[in-house]
Design a protein around this motif. Structure first.
Motif, mmCIF file in Angstrom:
data_model
loop_
_atom_site.group_PDB
_atom_site.id
_atom_site.type_symbol
_atom_site.label_atom_id
_atom_site.label_comp_id
_atom_site.label_asym_id
_atom_site.label_seq_id
_atom_site.Cartn_x
_atom_site.Cartn_y
_atom_site.Cartn_z
ATOM 1 N N LYS A 12 -16.498 12.242 -4.907
ATOM 2 C CA LYS A 12 -15.836 13.439 -5.418
ATOM 3 C C LYS A 12 -14.869 13.062 -6.525
ATOM 4 N N GLN A 13 -14.951 13.808 -7.639
ATOM 5 C CA GLN A 13 -13.995 13.640 -8.728
ATOM 6 C C GLN A 13 -12.626 14.109 -8.247
ATOM 7 N N ASP A 14 -11.619 13.260 -8.388
ATOM 8 C CA ASP A 14 -10.307 13.633 -7.883
ATOM 9 C C ASP A 14 -9.231 12.759 -8.518
ATOM 10 N N THR A 15 -7.987 13.180 -8.357
ATOM 11 C CA THR A 15 -6.843 12.360 -8.732
ATOM 12 C C THR A 15 -6.003 12.171 -7.481
ATOM 13 N N ARG A 16 -5.847 10.911 -7.079
ATOM 14 C CA ARG A 16 -5.192 10.644 -5.803
ATOM 15 C C ARG A 16 -4.180 9.516 -5.926
ATOM 16 N N ASP A 17 -3.266 9.474 -4.972
ATOM 17 C CA ASP A 17 -2.396 8.325 -4.814
ATOM 18 C C ASP A 17 -3.156 7.289 -3.988
ATOM 19 N N VAL A 18 -3.320 6.089 -4.538
ATOM 20 C CA VAL A 18 -4.139 5.079 -3.871
ATOM 21 C C VAL A 18 -3.251 3.955 -3.350
ATOM 22 N N PRO A 19 -3.299 3.679 -2.043
ATOM 23 C CA PRO A 19 -2.484 2.607 -1.492
ATOM 24 C C PRO A 19 -3.049 1.234 -1.829
ATOM 25 N N PHE A 20 -2.165 0.255 -1.938
ATOM 26 C CA PHE A 20 -2.561 -1.128 -2.138
ATOM 27 C C PHE A 20 -1.766 -1.990 -1.164
ATOM 28 N N SER A 21 -2.479 -2.822 -0.376
ATOM 29 C CA SER A 21 -1.817 -3.663 0.617
ATOM 30 C C SER A 21 -1.947 -5.127 0.256
ATOM 31 N N TYR A 22 -0.876 -5.873 0.513
ATOM 32 C CA TYR A 22 -0.877 -7.308 0.257
ATOM 33 C C TYR A 22 0.062 -7.966 1.252
ATOM 34 N N LYS A 23 -0.446 -8.932 2.007
ATOM 35 C CA LYS A 23 0.357 -9.658 3.003
ATOM 36 C C LYS A 23 1.121 -8.722 3.930
ATOM 37 N N GLY A 24 0.477 -7.658 4.347
ATOM 38 C CA GLY A 24 1.100 -6.754 5.304
ATOM 39 C C GLY A 24 2.044 -5.725 4.703
ATOM 40 N N LYS A 25 2.294 -5.816 3.395
ATOM 41 C CA LYS A 25 3.127 -4.820 2.714
ATOM 42 C C LYS A 25 2.215 -3.854 1.967
ATOM 43 N N THR A 26 2.638 -2.610 1.899
ATOM 44 C CA THR A 26 1.822 -1.604 1.225
ATOM 45 C C THR A 26 2.631 -0.872 0.173
ATOM 46 N N THR A 27 2.003 -0.664 -0.974
ATOM 47 C CA THR A 27 2.583 0.182 -2.004
ATOM 48 C C THR A 27 1.571 1.279 -2.310
ATOM 49 N N VAL A 28 1.984 2.259 -3.081
ATOM 50 C CA VAL A 28 1.068 3.336 -3.475
ATOM 51 C C VAL A 28 1.074 3.439 -4.993
ATOM 52 N N VAL A 29 -0.105 3.407 -5.577
ATOM 53 C CA VAL A 29 -0.232 3.612 -7.024
ATOM 54 C C VAL A 29 -0.535 5.093 -7.231
ATOM 55 N N PRO A 30 0.396 5.830 -7.855
ATOM 56 C CA PRO A 30 0.257 7.288 -7.918
ATOM 57 C C PRO A 30 -0.761 7.770 -8.946
ATOM 58 N N ARG A 31 -1.393 8.874 -8.617
ATOM 59 C CA ARG A 31 -2.207 9.652 -9.554
ATOM 60 C C ARG A 31 -3.275 8.851 -10.289
ATOM 61 N N LEU A 32 -4.151 8.201 -9.520
ATOM 62 C CA LEU A 32 -5.304 7.528 -10.117
ATOM 63 C C LEU A 32 -6.482 8.491 -10.134
ATOM 64 N N THR A 33 -7.175 8.550 -11.259
ATOM 65 C CA THR A 33 -8.299 9.468 -11.402
ATOM 66 C C THR A 33 -9.612 8.701 -11.328
ATOM 67 N N GLY A 34 -10.557 9.249 -10.586
ATOM 68 C CA GLY A 34 -11.873 8.622 -10.471
ATOM 69 C C GLY A 34 -12.732 9.364 -9.466
ATOM 70 N N GLN A 35 -13.754 8.663 -8.958
ATOM 71 C CA GLN A 35 -14.654 9.223 -7.961
ATOM 72 C C GLN A 35 -14.283 8.622 -6.608
ATOM 73 N N PHE A 36 -14.092 9.487 -5.616
ATOM 74 C CA PHE A 36 -13.649 9.011 -4.311
ATOM 75 C C PHE A 36 -14.668 9.345 -3.220
ATOM 76 N N CYS A 37 -14.827 8.403 -2.269
ATOM 77 C CA CYS A 37 -15.702 8.617 -1.113
ATOM 78 C C CYS A 37 -14.851 8.983 0.087
ATOM 79 N N ASP A 38 -15.136 10.128 0.710
ATOM 80 C CA ASP A 38 -14.380 10.539 1.886
ATOM 81 C C ASP A 38 -14.862 9.846 3.153
ATOM 82 N N ALA A 39 -16.046 9.243 3.100
ATOM 83 C CA ALA A 39 -16.605 8.602 4.292
ATOM 84 C C ALA A 39 -15.972 7.231 4.534
#
Ligand SMILES: [Zn+2]
Length: 70
Positions: A12-39
Motif C-alpha cells: 500500500k502506498q503510504d507515508t508512515r513513521d518507521v521505527p529503527f532498532s539497534y542494540k535494543g534501542k529504538t528510534t522512529v524516522v518520521p514520515r517516510l513515503t513508500g509501499q508498505f506491507c501490512d502482513a
C-alpha cells in the motif's frame, strides 16, 4: 504489487513513521513515503526516503555506540 518479502499481501502506498532498532534501542524516522506491507511490515521506500532512513539509521547507531556500556 505483491510484497516481495512474504508474497501474501498487496503493498500500500503510504507515508508512515518507521521505527529503527539497534542494540535494543529504538528510534522512529518520521514520515517516510513508500509501499508498505501490512502482513509482514516490509516496506519499499522511495529513493529519497530510503536515503533519509539510511542516514538516520547511521546517525542513531553512532549515538547508541557512544552510550556508556552497562
Ligand atoms: Zn509482506
Amino acid at each position: 504489487m505483491k510484497c516481495p518479502d512474504c508474497g501474501t499481501a498487496e503493498l500500500k502506498q503510504d507515508t508512515r513513521d518507521v521505527p529503527f532498532s539497534y542494540k535494543g534501542k529504538t528510534t522512529v524516522v518520521p514520515r517516510l513515503t513508500g509501499q508498505f506491507c501490512d502482513a509482514c511490515g516490509n516496506s519499499v521506500l522511495t529513493k529519497a526516503d530510503q536515503d533519509r532512513y539510511a542516514a538516520e539509521a547511521t546517525r542513531f547507531r553512532q549515538v547508541v555506540d557512544k552510550l556508556p556500556v552497562r
